[in-house]
Design an enzyme around this catalytic site. Structure first.
Site, PDB file in Angstrom:
ATOM      1  N   GLU A 124       0.857  -1.185   0.000  1.00 49.26           N
ATOM      2  CA  GLU A 124       0.000   0.000   0.000  1.00 49.26           C
ATOM      3  C   GLU A 124       0.893   1.235   0.000  1.00 49.26           C
ATOM      4  O   GLU A 124       1.893   1.289   0.698  1.00 49.26           O
ATOM      5  CB  GLU A 124      -0.903   0.007   1.235  1.00 49.26           C
ATOM      6  CG  GLU A 124      -1.711   1.278   1.429  1.00 49.26           C
ATOM      7  CD  GLU A 124      -2.501   1.294   2.739  1.00 49.26           C
ATOM      8  OE1 GLU A 124      -2.711   2.397   3.270  1.00 49.26           O
ATOM      9  OE2 GLU A 124      -2.880   0.210   3.228  1.00 49.26           O
ATOM     10  N   GLU A 143      -2.803  11.897   2.912  1.00 50.29           N
ATOM     11  CA  GLU A 143      -3.500  11.424   4.105  1.00 50.29           C
ATOM     12  C   GLU A 143      -3.282  12.407   5.249  1.00 50.29           C
ATOM     13  O   GLU A 143      -2.169  12.845   5.514  1.00 50.29           O
ATOM     14  CB  GLU A 143      -3.002  10.038   4.527  1.00 50.29           C
ATOM     15  CG  GLU A 143      -3.790   9.459   5.695  1.00 50.29           C
ATOM     16  CD  GLU A 143      -3.431   8.022   5.996  1.00 50.29           C
ATOM     17  OE1 GLU A 143      -4.329   7.245   6.371  1.00 50.29           O
ATOM     18  OE2 GLU A 143      -2.240   7.674   5.848  1.00 50.29           O
TER      19      GLU A 143
END
Length: 362
Positions: free
Chosen positions: A132, A137
């Site tokens: 990932e 974020e």
């Protein structure tokens, strides 16, 4: 000297462009090649229902605005009863992208606010085995964006000398992943939008995973001059990346499978909602100090800033050796819609020349 090196390199390199466009997601056709999740957040335990495609459009949680930009947002208009969840959106590309890919994201607004947890990231088909990559974020009222890799045990991040960002946790198999904090100003929250937004680029390569961020005034010409159908002719004007995950301590081709891109916004959950994260910036913004209680129920006007506004997302594949030097990936379109990469070794002279030129431009 630099002119001489560039001249020599131009004679030795292939004449094709380093990165050719594979997918352009923008405007009215942006959502055509994405899947909507259509379920409650059973992945990160957030207090949202990620609605299906029909409801996302009907409720205008996914739309294209008058400027031609894509909006992906949290419901900020419904009065949600206590113990109920608020509607939001999660989408995943139908295509996968293999080693040798480049992604560019141009945004003018990012979601933020107490309880808000937005992400733009990529993931392999069997997490965590396929890896990932967290590109955008943040949670709550954080001021700066952060990057992370998530893998199975064995992938470690060591900070190379040309990384702009600030490394913290280094074991990519831990729950938090291996983190790099952005140090370039205006990478998140209200400062991001006030500066006109910005651009991220991610090089997904055998040599490593490299992530760049530029606030709007500093976006390089190779990107501002690109169109929805043109290539990226060079990375030479990009400078040092914010995050450099080099393959010397993490064998990228062993820990990362072809990736799907994901865009989502959840609320609270196992990151934004845990006390040490929530209370750090939102302790005094509600009567209870509890993420869900102080935010999710009620009229929803505290989610007025909880939206992505995206000019485009683009995916590219290599058609010439990457500018990072050493082993690069030579990509061709795959049946899945992404790229199928093979190994390509630069001749030693090209490695030396490209390294000298890159050193002069950073």
């Amino acid at each position: 000297m630099r002119f001489l090196l560039l001249s020599l390199l131009s004679l030795l390199l292939p004449t094709v462009s380093p990165y050719d466009i594979v997918d352009d997601f923008s405007g009215l056709t942006f959502f055509d090649n994405w899947d909507f999740y259509g379920n409650y957040d059973n992945l990160t335990l957030g207090d949202v229902i990620w609605v299906d495609e029909a409801d996302a459009f009907t409720q205008e949680l996914a739309l294209v605005n008058s400027a031609g930009n894509v909006i992906i947002k949290v419901d900020n208009f419904s009065n949600v009863p206590f113990n109920q969840k608020r509607n939001s959106v999660r989408i995943t590309t139908k295509s996968t992208y293999s080693l040798g890919s480049l992604w560019i994201i141009d945004a003018v607004h990012l979601p933020y606010g107490c309880s808000v947890w937005p992400s733009i990231w990529t993931v392999g088909p069997s997490w965590p085995d396929g890896g990932e990559i967290d590109i955008i974020e943040g949670v709550n009222l954080m001021l700066n964006n952060q990057y992370a890799l998530h893998t199975t045990p064995g992938c470690v991040h060591t900070t190379p000398p040309n990384q702009k960002g600030s490394s913290s946790l280094v074991d990519c198999s831990q729950p938090s992943g291996c983190l790099v904090g952005e140090t370039v100003p205006n990478s998140y929250q209200s400062g991001f939008a006030a500066a006109g937004g910005g651009v991220w680029a991610v090089q997904f390569d055998y040599t490593g995973i490299f992530i760049w961020f530029w606030s709007r005034p500093n976006v390089p010409a190779s990107i501002t001059q690109a169109t929805a159908t043109s290539s990226i002719p060079s990375l030479a004007d990009w400078g040092a990346p914010s995050a450099s995950y080099v393959n010397t301590t993490c064998a990228i081709d062993q820990f990362f499978a072809p990736q799907n891109m994901v865009i989502d916004i959840t609320l609270c959950g196992e990151y934004a909602g845990i006390p040490e994260q929530y209370l750090a910036t939102c302790a005094n913004t509600g009567p209870t100090g509890i993420c869900y209680n102080d935010n999710v129920p009620g009229p929803g006007n505290n989610y007025d800033e909880a939206y992505f506004e995206l000019r485009y997302v683009r995916a590219y594949t290599t058609s010439a050796p990457a500018a990072t030097g050493g082993v690069a990936a030579l990509g061709k379109p795959s049946a899945s819609g992404g790229t199928k990469s093979i190994r390509f070794e630069w001749p030693p002279l090209l490695v030396v020349l490209s390294g000298m030129i890159l050193g002069m431009t950073m």
